[in-house]
Design a protein around this motif. Structure first.
Motif: not given
Length: 397
Positions: A256, A329, A332, A337-338, A341, A345, A382, A385-386
């Motif tokens: 992560r 998180q 970041q 940032r997503v 997110a 979390t 995650h 998603q990235e």
């Protein structure tokens, strides 16, 4: 052939876009000296947790870890801007390493008796080494003199305050610590105003990642302890399960942390560096506490104790793991940032709490397996998603 170390080089600022900038062997050695201090800290926190005294140990843990982290961070950012790697520079770094070892020797008395004399002495030695570097920068780099002198003056003044704090009564220990921490954190904000230092974003990102690996390594040590017990003492399969689950937990948090490289984002948004750099205190403290928590689970699995229930045992891992995810998180860089997110979390934290609630039915071994499963799923989600975000940005670009 490698060139011999220069006796003296003029201390000049390094370029912010210097190509192929990476951690030096001296910086790697510098980091290694912090292993001893972090190990002492994690062991003391683990022992306090096992004896049901974790609440009383939180304060000393956070205070001593601040001294470790702040001294490491100050040298790291200075080196990113002014590393000249000559004899005098190396000697100043060695002096700071000696201070780390003195500080590590005082961890026990800080936890057991609230005695911070040795810790403060070690911190003093480290700050003297850094003070000498800032004074040298002030003399040899004229455009950055005001900034360097601000750093040097603030370090000297605050060190007097830290030493004076030892004369205060125990009832003022926490209050005086918090005041001095705020002042320490304000120093770079104030000192950088005349002329910001030329720290290298990719170098800084690498240095932080290396320190994260050191802290994660303490968790690996806990897993190794369990394996040693299985091999040497013919311990049952429960301890082997704990060892595997502990390694999975550490690997998940490593994955992560390293999903995104902060270097490019710090380069584009240098103003975020204070949030990102300071926020790592929570990230790193959580990893150090996680190492202690894994030690607790290993010890409990090997020798069950009445001082700490199953929920308390598992919480020693869940709390720092959750704190790590939240802190990571939060720091970041905004450009990376997503969307959603924070919601993701939150779901992970709920799942970790649920596993902790089921601890009496699962036991420490299966409970840690549950924590490992949640973290693996979170990291996988995650990562997916990235990758989707990266593909979208590539297509749009």
């Amino acid at each position: 052939m490698p060139h011999p170390t220069a006796v003296h080089r003029r201390m000049r600022p390094r370029s912010t876009d210097e190509p192929n900038r990476a951690a030096t062997p001296l910086e790697l050695l510098f980091d290694l000296t912090f292993v001893a201090a972090v190990a002492q800290l994690a062991q003391r926190l683990a022992h306090a947790t096992l004896t049901g005294e974790s609440a009383a140990a939180v304060g000393p843990f956070l205070m001593v870890f601040f001294a470790i982290w702040w001294a490491w961070m100050n040298f790291t950012w200075f080196a990113s801007a002014y590393d000249c790697d000559d004899v005098a520079y190396r000697l100043a770094a060695f002096l700071q390493m000696a201070g780390v070892l003195v500080l590590a020797a005082g961890v026990g008395s800080a936890f057991d008796r609230g005695d911070y004399v040795t810790v403060t002495t070690g911190y003093l030695v480290m700050r003297i080494g850094l003070l000498s570097l800032w004074l040298r920068a002030a003399v040899q780099h004229h455009p950055g003199r005001r900034t360097a002198l601000r750093y040097a003056g603030a370090i000297a003044a605050l060190e007097v305050c830290w030493l004076s704090r030892l004369l205060l009564g125990e009832h003022l220990t926490t209050a005086s610590f918090l005041v001095l921490v705020v002042l320490e954190l304000l120093v770079p904000v104030w000192a950088e105003q005349p002329a910001p230092t030329t720290w290298h974003p990719h170098h800084i990102a690498e240095r932080y990642s290396l320190f994260a690996i050191i802290l994660l390594g303490e968790g690996v040590l806990a897993a190794t302890t369990a394996v040693v017990a299985v091999v040497e003492d013919s311990a049952g399969p429960r301890l082997l399960v704990v060892s595997i689950a502990a390694l999975v937990v550490v690997a998940s948090l490593w994955w992560r942390y390293f999903t995104l490289s902060a270097g490019p984002d710090l380069a584009s948004r240098r103003g975020w560096s204070f949030v990102w750099g300071y926020g790592h205190y929570a990230v790193f403290a959580a990893l150090a506490a996680l190492a202690a928590g894994l030690e607790v689970v290993v010890a409990t699995a090997a020798h069950p104790t009445q001082d700490l229930g199953d929920r308390g045992t598992l919480a020693a891992v869940v709390v720092p793991a959750g704190a790590f995810l939240i802190a990571l998180q939060a720091i970041q860089v905004p450009s990376s940032r997503v969307t959603g997110a924070w919601s993701a979390t939150g779901l992970v934290l709920v799942a970790l709490v649920a596993v902790t609630a089921l601890a009496p039915a699962l036991g420490p071994a299966l409970g840690l397996c549950g924590v490992a499963t949640v973290l693996v799923a979170a990291v996988a989600a995650h990562d997916v998603q990235e990758r989707a975000r990266a593909r979208t940005e590539k297509e749009q670009g």
